[in-house]
Design a protein around this motif. Structure first.
Motif, short mmCIF file in Angstrom:
data_model
loop_
_atom_site.label_atom_id
_atom_site.label_comp_id
_atom_site.label_asym_id
_atom_site.label_seq_id
_atom_site.Cartn_x
_atom_site.Cartn_y
_atom_site.Cartn_z
N TYR A 194 -17.59 -6.21 -16.71
CA TYR A 194 -17.20 -7.57 -16.33
C TYR A 194 -17.99 -8.07 -15.12
O TYR A 194 -17.43 -8.22 -14.03
CB TYR A 194 -15.69 -7.64 -16.03
CG TYR A 194 -14.86 -7.40 -17.26
CD1 TYR A 194 -14.52 -8.46 -18.09
CD2 TYR A 194 -14.45 -6.13 -17.61
CE1 TYR A 194 -13.78 -8.26 -19.25
CE2 TYR A 194 -13.72 -5.90 -18.76
CZ TYR A 194 -13.39 -6.97 -19.57
OH TYR A 194 -12.67 -6.76 -20.71
N PHE B 76 -24.60 -10.32 -21.90
CA PHE B 76 -23.36 -11.09 -21.85
C PHE B 76 -23.60 -12.53 -22.25
O PHE B 76 -24.60 -13.13 -21.86
CB PHE B 76 -22.76 -11.04 -20.44
CG PHE B 76 -22.27 -9.69 -20.08
CD1 PHE B 76 -20.98 -9.30 -20.38
CD2 PHE B 76 -23.11 -8.77 -19.48
CE1 PHE B 76 -20.54 -8.03 -20.08
CE2 PHE B 76 -22.68 -7.51 -19.16
CZ PHE B 76 -21.38 -7.13 -19.47
N GLU C 124 -15.48 -15.60 -21.74
CA GLU C 124 -14.28 -14.81 -21.99
C GLU C 124 -13.20 -15.74 -22.54
O GLU C 124 -12.31 -15.34 -23.24
CB GLU C 124 -13.78 -14.16 -20.69
CG GLU C 124 -14.72 -13.07 -20.21
CD GLU C 124 -14.44 -12.65 -18.78
OE1 GLU C 124 -13.41 -13.06 -18.23
OE2 GLU C 124 -15.28 -11.93 -18.22
N PRO D 194 -18.99 -15.99 -17.77
CA PRO D 194 -19.02 -15.23 -19.02
C PRO D 194 -18.04 -15.85 -20.03
O PRO D 194 -16.97 -16.29 -19.64
CB PRO D 194 -18.58 -13.83 -18.60
CG PRO D 194 -18.91 -13.74 -17.15
CD PRO D 194 -18.72 -15.13 -16.62
N GLN E 32 -13.81 -8.34 -24.45
CA GLN E 32 -13.44 -9.72 -24.69
C GLN E 32 -14.56 -10.63 -24.21
O GLN E 32 -14.39 -11.83 -24.10
CB GLN E 32 -12.16 -10.05 -23.97
CG GLN E 32 -12.11 -9.37 -22.64
CD GLN E 32 -10.89 -9.73 -21.88
OE1 GLN E 32 -10.69 -10.88 -21.55
NE2 GLN E 32 -10.07 -8.76 -21.59
N ASN E 33 -15.71 -10.05 -23.88
CA ASN E 33 -16.79 -10.87 -23.34
C ASN E 33 -18.16 -10.41 -23.80
O ASN E 33 -19.16 -10.87 -23.29
CB ASN E 33 -16.73 -10.86 -21.81
CG ASN E 33 -16.85 -9.44 -21.25
OD1 ASN E 33 -16.90 -8.49 -22.01
ND2 ASN E 33 -16.92 -9.32 -19.96
N GLN E 34 -18.21 -9.48 -24.74
CA GLN E 34 -19.51 -9.02 -25.21
C GLN E 34 -19.67 -9.31 -26.70
O GLN E 34 -18.78 -9.02 -27.48
CB GLN E 34 -19.69 -7.52 -24.94
CG GLN E 34 -19.88 -7.23 -23.47
CD GLN E 34 -19.96 -5.75 -23.19
OE1 GLN E 34 -20.72 -5.04 -23.82
NE2 GLN E 34 -19.15 -5.28 -22.26
#
Ligand code: HEC
Ligand code: HEC
Ligand code: HEC
Ligand code: HEC
Ligand code: HEC
Ligand code: HEC
Ligand code: HEC
Length: 429
Positions: free
Chosen positions: A380, A69, A100, A98, A118-120
């Motif tokens: 997440y 992440f 995001e 993170p 939306q975060n990787q």
């Protein structure tokens, strides 16, 4: 406000931005000048897997990979005081956030978000650090757009993609903000609501729109009247429209009409762009652009049960927001119904899944609940709720090693999470 657009999962249209080099054979002078500008230098690789955001004129924030992440460090550098301090918006120095939030959308180009998340991000997460030619001129493969030749609204949109946040920013139904290209209408991708508070860096476009000067000048006045987009600012810009005898107070017009505010927060506008107007009291939300307000987007920007119930059709973002309000109002059966519907429309929706699992656990469906928390926490790790619920569920069925592993992972992302730390200490004593 944050969760509204954060938790609507979208997929990025990945186009590898080749950067400014492809333009240099024919536009060498502009490429060279732009490469020295703050916009071009607004992100940089510090070391492998570790980047800074911000040119350093105000300060720098840092992003790095934690597991797979991308996270923002709680410590930022502040140029004014030449010291490190807590990153703006962070509750404490014991949290990694993170990435995001769309930091990369404004500070990097060719961002490669992993599809359906939306975060990787892959490593590297973008093909070009900083703003590139294509962000204002469109993809190199197409005929280059000259913003100055676009109709005024679309022209201004080119700068507004990064210099306008407003009080609330809602992704339009079925749209993806990463798909915007110069020449498009930005309002087709996001609804940006303003309240007159203009509290962030992106206040420049909002302040200018409010100024007596802009209202008098209309479409003739835009960012590029005063700023050279390839670096630096133009001089004597006021004199282009106002004769010096209009005001006898001196030639340095901006020093009085566009005063600078002292601020440490990287995202607060320094130079007041409300030329000729005092700060107004806050007003109800309205759309920045002169266009009809989409009722769905207003309901997400200012969520209330009646407003959200009236929205048709209801998408996963609307249903999830409605579910959270039903939760707060103690209307569990309604919450369960809309969370289920949200997950039918978007099985990857994390908040609906994590909250629905709480109701499942209460009904005794513990295996299903645990599976949901496991899935959301895997995707997440920045959401502590699902992690804590997962650990509690693992403990209840006697799987101590699994609970310990869950809490350790939660604490990697939230080293200061007191409750997780306390439970882990008890388990490992
Ligand atoms: C092979 C040479 C070449 C390359 C490479 C090139 N350009 Fe150009 N570009 C030109 C020429 C020649 C003109 C002037 C054409 C004209 O006046 O119609 C021009 C004009 C432009 C204009 C003004 C268009 C207008 O309508 O006013 C823009 C903007 C532009 N280029 C951007 C770019 C960008 C951005 C890149 C890199 C992605 C790029 N160009 C790469 C040759 C090139
Ligand atoms: C909507 C676009 C946008 C988003 C999203 C955004 N920024 Fe910015 N950021 C800007 C702009 C524009 C400035 C310049 C502000 C100024 O000069 O007044 C800026 C300034 C900064 C600076 C100071 C740069 C300097 O001049 O030294 C840092 C650091 C920074 N941003 C980090 C972040 C981080 C971290 C995030 C995500 C949490 C983020 N930004 C999200 C547009 C954005
Ligand atoms: C922040 C937005 C932005 C970025 C980034 C940007 N430009 Fe521009 N560019 C503009 C705008 C706006 C104009 C129109 C300026 C005007 O008419 O005063 C322009 C005009 C041009 C023109 C035609 C007019 C001229 O000045 O010759 C060329 C060529 C051009 N840009 C090339 C580039 C290249 C090459 C890059 C990358 C190194 C680049 N631009 C990066 C916004 C940008
Ligand atoms: C892709 C995002 C993006 C776009 C598009 C963009 N900007 Fe920026 N701009 C930024 C960021 C980020 C910063 C902060 C740079 C830093 O770190 O100091 C910035 C800084 C600036 C600054 C202050 C620094 C300086 O060089 O004076 C000006 C002025 C500016 N932008 C004008 C414009 C104008 C005019 C346009 C439209 C033609 C535009 N920007 C389009 C992201 C963008
Ligand atoms: C009437 C002239 C004028 C217009 C129009 C204008 N600016 Fe500025 N802007 C300035 C001046 C003057 C400064 C202070 C520059 C300096 O200190 O060098 C400034 C500073 C900035 C900065 C640096 C950060 C800060 O707050 O000091 C950014 C970013 C910026 N402007 C963005 C924009 C954007 C985006 C637009 C269009 C929405 C815009 N400006 C329109 C005159 C203007
Ligand atoms: C593109 C043309 C243009 C530019 C550039 C421009 N102005 Fe204006 N401005 C106008 C017009 C037109 C009006 C409304 C008519 C008037 O009051 O002259 C106005 C109004 C104003 C007002 C409000 C006057 C009042 O009656 O309250 C102020 C103050 C002002 N401008 C200051 C500035 C300053 C300072 C700059 C440079 C930073 C600037 N303007 C740049 C066109 C411009
Ligand atoms: C020393 C500070 C200072 C400087 C420098 C300055 N102004 Fe002003 N200006 C003011 C003040 C104060 C007012 C009156 C504001 C009011 O009454 O609300 C004013 C009024 C104005 C107005 C509105 C006049 C009217 O008709 O009511 C305009 C337009 C204007 N200035 C433009 C400029 C321009 C253009 C320059 C540069 C050539 C400039 N000013 C330089 C302080 C300054």
């Amino acid at each position: 406000m944050r969760r509204l657009f954060l938790l609507s999962v979208f997929t990025a249209r990945v186009f590898a931005d080749p950067g400014s080099a492809v333009c240099s054979p024919c536009h060498a002078e502009i490429v060279e000048r732009f490469s020295r500008s703050r916009m071009a230098r607004t992100a940089a690789a510090e070391s492998p897997g570790n980047w800074s955001l911000g040119s350093g004129a105000i300060g720098k924030s840092y992003i790095t990979f934690l597991d797979n992440f991308l996270v923002q460090s709680p410590r930022s550098y502040f140029t004014a005081t030449r010291s490190y301090g807590l990153s703006p918006g962070f509750p404490n120095a014991q949290t990694f956030r993170p990435v995001e939030e769309p930091c990369l959308q404004c500070h990097a180009s060719g961002v490669q978000l992993v599809k359906g998340t939306q975060n990787q991000y892959p490593n590297p997460p973008f093909t070009q650090p900083g703003v590139t030619c294509q962000r204002c001129h469109g993809p190199a493969a197409h005929h280059s757009v000259n913003p100055a030749k676009l109709p005024p609204e679309r022209r201004d949109n080119v700068c507004e993609q990064c210099h306008l946040t407003g009080a609330a920013k809602v992704t339009r139904a079925g749209r993806n903000p990463y798909d915007y290209q110069p020449g498009d209408r930005l309002g087709d991708f996001v609804s940006i609501f303003v309240s007159g508070a203009q509290t962030n860096a992106t206040g420049h476009a909002e302040q200018l729109a409010e100024s007596a000067c802009k209202q008098g000048a209309g479409d003739r006045l835009w960012c590029v009247t005063c700023h050279d987009p390839h670096g630096g600012r133009k001089t004597n810009t006021c004199q282009g429209c106002h004769t010096p005898d209009r005001c006898h107070r001196g030639p340095q017009c901006e020093s009085c009409h566009m005063p600078k505010a002292a601020s440490k927060d990287a995202h607060v506008a320094f130079t007041n762009h409300r030329i000729g107007r005092p700060a107004p009291p806050p007003r109800p939300l309205r759309l920045f652009w002169n266009a009809p307000i989409p009722p769905r987007d207003l309901a997400l920007a200012q969520p209330s049960i009646p407003r959200l119930e009236r929205v048709e059709p209801k998408d996963a973002a609307v249903l999830t927001q409605l579910g959270q309000l039903y939760d707060q109002a103690g209307r569990g059966a309604d919450a369960v119904r809309v969370y289920r519907e949200a997950l039918r429309l978007n099985p990857a929706e994390p908040t609906a899944a994590a909250n629905l699992a709480i109701y499942e656990a209460q009904r005794g469906e513990t295996a299903a609940a645990e599976a949901s928390w496991q899935d959301v926490f895997a995707r997440y790790p920045g959401l502590p709720g699902p992690g804590l619920n997962l650990a509690a569920s693992q403990l209840r069925r006697g799987d101590r090693p699994a609970a310990i592993a869950t809490l350790r992972r939660l604490l990697r992302f939230h080293p200061g999470h007191a409750q997780a730390r306390e439970i882990l200490n008890r388990l490992t004593r």
